[in-house]
Design a protein around this motif. Structure first.
Motif, mmCIF file in Angstrom:
data_model
loop_
_atom_site.group_PDB
_atom_site.id
_atom_site.type_symbol
_atom_site.label_atom_id
_atom_site.label_comp_id
_atom_site.label_asym_id
_atom_site.label_seq_id
_atom_site.Cartn_x
_atom_site.Cartn_y
_atom_site.Cartn_z
ATOM 1 N N THR A 24 0.828 -1.209 0.000
ATOM 2 C CA THR A 24 0.000 0.000 0.000
ATOM 3 C C THR A 24 0.859 1.254 0.000
ATOM 4 N N THR A 25 1.804 1.327 0.947
ATOM 5 C CA THR A 25 2.651 2.524 1.046
ATOM 6 C C THR A 25 3.484 2.710 -0.215
ATOM 7 N N GLU A 26 3.998 1.611 -0.755
ATOM 8 C CA GLU A 26 4.838 1.704 -1.950
ATOM 9 C C GLU A 26 4.035 2.123 -3.171
ATOM 10 N N ALA A 27 2.739 1.800 -3.178
ATOM 11 C CA ALA A 27 1.892 2.197 -4.300
ATOM 12 C C ALA A 27 1.502 3.678 -4.236
ATOM 13 N N LEU A 28 1.401 4.201 -2.997
ATOM 14 C CA LEU A 28 0.898 5.574 -2.834
ATOM 15 C C LEU A 28 1.984 6.633 -2.819
ATOM 16 N N PHE A 29 3.145 6.311 -2.245
ATOM 17 C CA PHE A 29 4.165 7.350 -2.027
ATOM 18 C C PHE A 29 5.481 6.936 -2.674
ATOM 19 N N HIS A 30 5.947 7.781 -3.605
ATOM 20 C CA HIS A 30 7.155 7.459 -4.370
ATOM 21 C C HIS A 30 8.356 8.311 -3.975
ATOM 22 N N ARG A 31 8.164 9.166 -3.001
ATOM 23 C CA ARG A 31 9.263 10.007 -2.509
ATOM 24 C C ARG A 31 9.022 10.265 -1.018
ATOM 25 N N PRO A 32 10.015 10.722 -0.278
ATOM 26 C CA PRO A 32 9.845 10.950 1.164
ATOM 27 C C PRO A 32 8.667 11.860 1.482
ATOM 28 N N VAL A 33 7.973 11.546 2.562
ATOM 29 C CA VAL A 33 6.834 12.341 3.019
ATOM 30 C C VAL A 33 7.107 12.739 4.473
ATOM 31 N N PRO A 34 7.645 13.941 4.721
ATOM 32 C CA PRO A 34 7.892 14.348 6.109
ATOM 33 C C PRO A 34 6.600 14.277 6.927
ATOM 34 N N ALA A 35 6.673 13.593 8.070
ATOM 35 C CA ALA A 35 5.454 13.375 8.841
ATOM 36 C C ALA A 35 5.774 13.303 10.322
ATOM 37 N N VAL A 36 4.720 13.429 11.128
ATOM 38 C CA VAL A 36 4.821 13.223 12.571
ATOM 39 C C VAL A 36 3.689 12.283 12.982
ATOM 40 N N GLY A 37 4.019 11.351 13.836
ATOM 41 C CA GLY A 37 3.007 10.456 14.386
ATOM 42 C C GLY A 37 2.911 10.680 15.887
ATOM 43 N N GLU A 38 1.706 10.902 16.381
ATOM 44 C CA GLU A 38 1.516 11.140 17.810
ATOM 45 C C GLU A 38 0.975 9.874 18.472
ATOM 46 N N ILE A 39 1.601 9.504 19.599
ATOM 47 C CA ILE A 39 1.207 8.316 20.360
ATOM 48 C C ILE A 39 0.199 8.765 21.409
ATOM 49 N N ILE A 40 -1.051 8.312 21.284
ATOM 50 C CA ILE A 40 -2.117 8.827 22.140
ATOM 51 C C ILE A 40 -2.752 7.704 22.953
ATOM 52 N N ALA A 41 -2.809 7.913 24.268
ATOM 53 C CA ALA A 41 -3.476 6.959 25.159
ATOM 54 C C ALA A 41 -4.986 7.073 24.969
ATOM 55 N N LYS A 42 -5.641 5.921 24.820
ATOM 56 C CA LYS A 42 -7.091 5.913 24.650
ATOM 57 C C LYS A 42 -7.815 5.495 25.923
ATOM 58 N N GLY A 43 -7.035 5.192 26.970
ATOM 59 C CA GLY A 43 -7.607 4.822 28.255
ATOM 60 C C GLY A 43 -6.576 5.057 29.343
ATOM 61 N N ASP A 44 -6.948 4.798 30.587
ATOM 62 C CA ASP A 44 -5.999 4.908 31.697
ATOM 63 C C ASP A 44 -5.000 3.763 31.602
ATOM 64 N N LEU A 45 -3.715 4.079 31.699
ATOM 65 C CA LEU A 45 -2.696 3.046 31.544
ATOM 66 C C LEU A 45 -1.377 3.462 32.177
ATOM 67 N N ASP A 80 -4.119 11.643 26.543
ATOM 68 C CA ASP A 80 -2.750 12.113 26.774
ATOM 69 C C ASP A 80 -1.837 11.739 25.607
ATOM 70 N N SER A 81 -0.928 12.655 25.291
ATOM 71 C CA SER A 81 0.088 12.376 24.283
ATOM 72 C C SER A 81 1.301 11.745 24.972
ATOM 73 N N ILE A 82 1.534 10.476 24.694
ATOM 74 C CA ILE A 82 2.674 9.764 25.291
ATOM 75 C C ILE A 82 3.970 10.221 24.640
ATOM 76 N N GLY A 83 3.905 10.575 23.372
ATOM 77 C CA GLY A 83 5.087 11.051 22.670
ATOM 78 C C GLY A 83 4.797 11.241 21.198
ATOM 79 N N SER A 84 5.837 11.618 20.461
ATOM 80 C CA SER A 84 5.697 11.865 19.025
ATOM 81 C C SER A 84 6.879 11.263 18.278
ATOM 82 N N VAL A 85 6.637 10.891 17.023
ATOM 83 C CA VAL A 85 7.674 10.304 16.175
ATOM 84 C C VAL A 85 7.775 11.145 14.905
ATOM 85 N N TYR A 86 8.986 11.603 14.574
ATOM 86 C CA TYR A 86 9.207 12.465 13.418
ATOM 87 C C TYR A 86 10.092 11.742 12.404
ATOM 88 N N GLY A 87 9.681 11.776 11.130
ATOM 89 C CA GLY A 87 10.498 11.160 10.098
ATOM 90 C C GLY A 87 9.732 10.989 8.806
#
Length: 285
Positions: A24-45, A80-87
């Motif tokens: 899927t990813t290889e079919a949609l994106f043919h060059r780097p796509v700068p992005a951020v992913g946020e890690i979000i808690a959906k419950g108490d943990l 809550d935002s547990i953290g973020s991933v950039y790349g």
């Protein structure tokens, strides 16, 4: 876990998803796509497994950056935002599920452990884990237990002498098993023996067990056993296992035992709900 072992474990996990690429990813994106992913808690943990989560992305691309907002062993609330991933978003997509599988599983173990630990607070009893772990993940799951406030029992069969029901059956009884262990051992490991009746507790005391495990006993039997052990020998540690649940663990701890081992910390801990939400991102300010 040693870094090289962690790397090998994560490499095997990534291979489950990526041995044939990401169609899927290889079919949609043919060059780097700068992005951020946020890690979000959906419950108490309770957070655990961030080191494994980060290793997933480091193996895909060492330039991927992970920023942590809520560290290992800390509590997170829904939203809550547990953290973020950039790349490069293509690599974030490729590592997303593997990274989350580890994070959700290990945070689930830590969260389950914290529930049991909270129930026995102030009693002096320690919540300890067992070897009922996911094959290949024992070191990670036991670390998650520690992050949840619990304690580790044996890591492997070479850690101590723990005489359990099948040993006793083959040896012909508690007394025979303990006598043979005392005669055979030429090393300083402690000897623990499992007991299921007051009669076996008495045998264990007479022969000289250093730790007595009360297995699947009723609350009344636990109280009677603790009284017997405390009167019969000083320094003998008491562990309880079998039938331990959140609903009864406080009552068991109130009997004056030293340790309560709970297989459910690892073998039945539900994975917690954590999402990884991505969007385009520019590092420019």
């Amino acid at each position: 876990m040693e870094s090289f072992l962690l790397k090998k474990l994560v490499e095997r996990a990534l291979a489950e998803d990526l041995s044939y690429g990401d169609r899927t990813t290889e079919a949609l994106f043919h060059r780097p796509v700068p992005a951020v992913g946020e890690i979000i808690a959906k419950g108490d943990l309770v957070v655990a497994g961030l080191d494994v989560f980060q290793t997933v992305f480091e193996l895909l691309d060492p330039t991927i950056r992970v920023e942590v907002n809520i560290g290992p062993g800390q509590k997170a609330k829904p939203g809550d935002s547990i953290g973020s991933v950039y790349g490069d978003g293509r690599l974030l997509l490729k590592g997303e599920r593997t990274a989350l599988n580890f994070l959700q599983r290990l945070s689930g173990v830590a969260t389950q452990t914290r529930r049991f630990v909270d129930q026995v607070a102030g009693t002096g009893a320690k919540i300890v884990d067992t070897r009922k772990t996911t094959p290949g993940l024992r070191m990670l799951e036991k670390e998650a237990v520690r992050l949840g406030g619990g304690w580790n029992h044996r890591f492997h069969l070479g850690d101590m002498v723990l005489i359990k029901d099948n040993h006793i059956a083959l040896a012909g009884g508690v007394a025979n098993a303990l006598k043979e262990a005392h005669v055979s051992l030429s090393h300083p490991f402690k000897i623990e023996v499992e007991t299921t009746t007051l009669a076996e507790v008495k045998e264990a005391l007479q022969i000289g067990a250093e730790i007595i495990l009360l297995d699947n006993m009723s609350l009344t039997e636990i109280k009677q056993s603790v009284e017997l052990i405390r009167k019969g020998a000083s320094g003998v540690k008491i562990e309880v296992s079998g039938g331990v649940r959140l609903e009864n663990v406080a009552a068991i701890a109130g009997c004056g035992v030293d340790m309560i081992s709970v297989g459910a910390l690892t073998h039945s801990a539900p994975a917690v709900d954590i999402s990884f939400e991505m969007k385009p991102h520019s590092e420019k300010k």
